[in-house]
Design an enzyme around this catalytic site. Structure first.
Site, mmCIF file in Angstrom:
data_model
loop_
_atom_site.group_PDB
_atom_site.id
_atom_site.type_symbol
_atom_site.label_atom_id
_atom_site.label_comp_id
_atom_site.label_asym_id
_atom_site.label_seq_id
_atom_site.Cartn_x
_atom_site.Cartn_y
_atom_site.Cartn_z
ATOM 1 N N HIS A 57 30.426 -26.788 -17.058
ATOM 2 C CA HIS A 57 30.537 -25.487 -17.756
ATOM 3 C C HIS A 57 29.312 -25.254 -18.633
ATOM 4 C CE1 HIS A 57 33.117 -22.199 -19.576
ATOM 5 N NE2 HIS A 57 32.009 -22.178 -20.303
ATOM 6 N N HIS A 59 25.981 -22.156 -19.664
ATOM 7 C CA HIS A 59 25.467 -20.771 -19.609
ATOM 8 C C HIS A 59 23.952 -20.835 -19.529
ATOM 9 C CE1 HIS A 59 29.336 -18.746 -20.587
ATOM 10 N NE2 HIS A 59 29.593 -19.951 -21.075
ATOM 11 N N GLN A 152 31.217 -11.306 -19.585
ATOM 12 C CA GLN A 152 31.245 -11.753 -20.989
ATOM 13 C C GLN A 152 32.013 -10.803 -21.906
ATOM 14 O OE1 GLN A 152 29.349 -14.572 -23.117
ATOM 15 N NE2 GLN A 152 31.262 -13.788 -23.936
ATOM 16 N N HIS A 210 37.014 -18.447 -18.466
ATOM 17 C CA HIS A 210 37.092 -18.717 -19.899
ATOM 18 C C HIS A 210 38.498 -18.264 -20.293
ATOM 19 C CE1 HIS A 210 32.751 -18.903 -19.638
ATOM 20 N NE2 HIS A 210 32.645 -19.210 -20.918
ATOM 21 N N GLU A 213 40.150 -19.019 -25.316
ATOM 22 C CA GLU A 213 39.162 -19.649 -26.208
ATOM 23 C C GLU A 213 39.335 -19.037 -27.586
ATOM 24 O OE1 GLU A 213 35.069 -19.310 -25.047
ATOM 25 O OE2 GLU A 213 34.386 -20.741 -26.564
ATOM 26 N N ASP A 309 28.666 -26.303 -22.182
ATOM 27 C CA ASP A 309 28.815 -24.897 -22.573
ATOM 28 C C ASP A 309 27.497 -24.275 -23.042
ATOM 29 O OD1 ASP A 309 30.163 -22.514 -22.799
ATOM 30 O OD2 ASP A 309 31.171 -22.989 -24.681
ATOM 31 N N TRP A 315 25.409 -19.549 -29.463
ATOM 32 C CA TRP A 315 26.665 -20.223 -29.812
ATOM 33 C C TRP A 315 26.479 -21.636 -30.354
ATOM 34 C CZ3 TRP A 315 25.939 -17.220 -25.432
ATOM 35 C CH2 TRP A 315 26.679 -16.039 -25.387
HETATM 36 FE FE FE2 Z 1 31.440 -20.789 -21.827
#
Ligand code: FE2
Length: 430
Positions: A57, A59, A152, A210, A213, A309, A315
């Site tokens: 996982h 991005h 997203q 996702h 979360e 991630d 993030w």
């Molecule tokens: Fe993610």
């Protein structure tokens, strides 16, 4: 005669002192003391030879964008999404390709040779999809990149996104993504899970959402994902990523839910590093950890694989493409410190991730691809403890990256000594 023999290796399953003979990019022999010659010999010297790490996982469209146009000040998931929304219109295909290729170089150095990356399909230009499809082709000889079409800002929340997601699949993206907790209402979230699973069923694709979360214990879209997996016969092709609300759920409900997840064969993908920093941000004290119930899921036979991630993006301001760091975080946050649980954490960034990914011919067995990482550690637990150096990374029987051992030479009065961290742990005993 072999192309390559790796001698005296320990394997993740605990076998020791084995030679691995490779021919034509595959493992051709696996036994103690192979007598034949080879074009190249690597002496593992009793160190751990693992199949490569897998990040299930990530991005890749966002990585290495830290600070553009500014940093995430609150540290929350929501500000990260907002910040990504500010950055998105500024991006172009060439710079994204360059960032992603630079990331892949780091990943290879870390023995990370397969990544499932979500790619945002919110922007109608779909430059992220174009960029990562190009990167997928360019790195193919040495790196497996699998892409997830990821809305997203929500599948229903913005007109045009649903069509963009289908366009991305038409262009060659392999997995259907979603973000049900990001839709405007619980009902829209539920509908999005159904629509996305039907889309995947119709196209014969995998699903990786996702999902939940959030710290909200009432965020239960995983329940719908499990239901749709069974209704549509998608078993073992579906992953629920994050599932952080599970941390905060009522224990009775969780006991029912976990059994349903196991029954449906839905894979679970926690992202321990991201979850520990992004969740609990609305708490005062105590602050929740936001990690799904990993030991309980494993006990029920659910396949759990850990993702990174984020790295140097809106993030997460740290990270180093190091899946041992991710496994270590899970050990700490999930109280997974028994010997068995630590070994489980190593599996979660290797063999379990390969199953979720659908990677073929992975693992150290005769006939499989000759893909390995040689670690400066004797076993999997020591590898996690030390974030062990990747002494050699091998793809299809060829060494593609090497790193120096981490030995320090002390200059103390009267006793010069070399410190080798990988020789410090006692022998295994549970
Ligand atoms: Fe993610």
């Amino acid at each position: 005669m072999f192309d390559l023999i790796i001698r005296n290796a320990n394997l993740p399953d605990g076998r020791t002192g084995l030679d691995v003979g490779c021919r034509g990019g595959r493992i051709a022999a696996l036994e103690a003391g192979i007598a034949a010659d080879a074009g190249q010999v690597v002496d593992a010297g009793g160190r751990l030879l693992s199949p490569p790490f897998i990040d299930i996982h990530f991005h890749m469209d966002a990585t290495l964008s830290l600070g553009r146009p500014r940093r995430n000040r609150s540290g929350t998931l929501l500000e990260g999404i907002q910040l990504w929304g500010e950055l998105r219109p500024m991006l172009d295909r060439e710079e994204m390709v360059a960032r992603a290729l630079r990331y892949c170089d780091l990943a290879v150095a870390q023995g990370l040779l397969a990544v499932r990356s979500h790619v945002d399909v919110t922007d109608d230009r779909l430059i992220g999809v174009e960029a990562l499809l190009e990167v997928r082709d360019r790195v193919k000889p040495y790196f497996d990149l699998q892409l997830v079409a990821f809305p997203q800002d929500g599948y229903f929340r913005r007109p045009g996104t649903a069509a963009n997601l289908e366009r991305a699949l038409d262009m060659g993206v392999e997995v259907v993504g979603g973000i049900p907790h990001g839709e405007r209402t619980m009902e829209d979230g539920r509908r999005s899970v159904t629509a996305l699973c039907e889309l995947a069923a119709g196209r014969g694709l995998m699903v990786d959402l996702h999902c939940d979360e959030t710290d909200d214990p009432m965020s239960r879209h995983i329940e719908t994902l499990v239901f749709e997996t069974q209704r549509l016969g998608l078993g073992r092709r579906v992953a629920g990523s994050h599932l952080t609300s599970m941390h905060s759920m009522d224990n009775y409900y969780a006991s029912k839910l976990l059994a349903l997840i196991a029954e449906a064969g839905v894979h679970c993908v926690p992202n321990p590093v991201a979850n520990i920093v992004l969740q609990g941000r609305h708490d005062t004290y105590p602050k929740r950890r936001g990690l799904m119930r990993v030991p309980e899921l494993l006990a029920l036979g659910v396949t759990v694989a850990f993702g990174q991630d984020s790295m140097l993006d809106p993030w997460y301001p740290l990270g180093n493409a190091d899946m041992l760091d991710v496994a270590s975080m899970a050990v700490h946050v999930g109280h997974m410190t028994s010997l068995a649980a630590m070994k489980d954490s190593f599996d979660a960034v290797t063999v379990n991730a390969a199953e979720v990914f659908g990677l073929q011919d992975y693992g150290i067995a005769v006939g499989n691809h000759a893909d390995f990482v040689l670690l400066e550690a004797r076993d999997t637990v020591e590898a996690i403890r030390l974030r062990a150096a990747r002494l050699a990374v091998i793809r299809r029987g060829r060494i593609i990256a090497q790193s120096a051992p981490r030995t320090a030479t002390l200059a103390l009065e009267g006793r010069p000594v070399a410190v080798e961290p990988w020789r410090y742990a006692p022998a295994d005993a549970d």
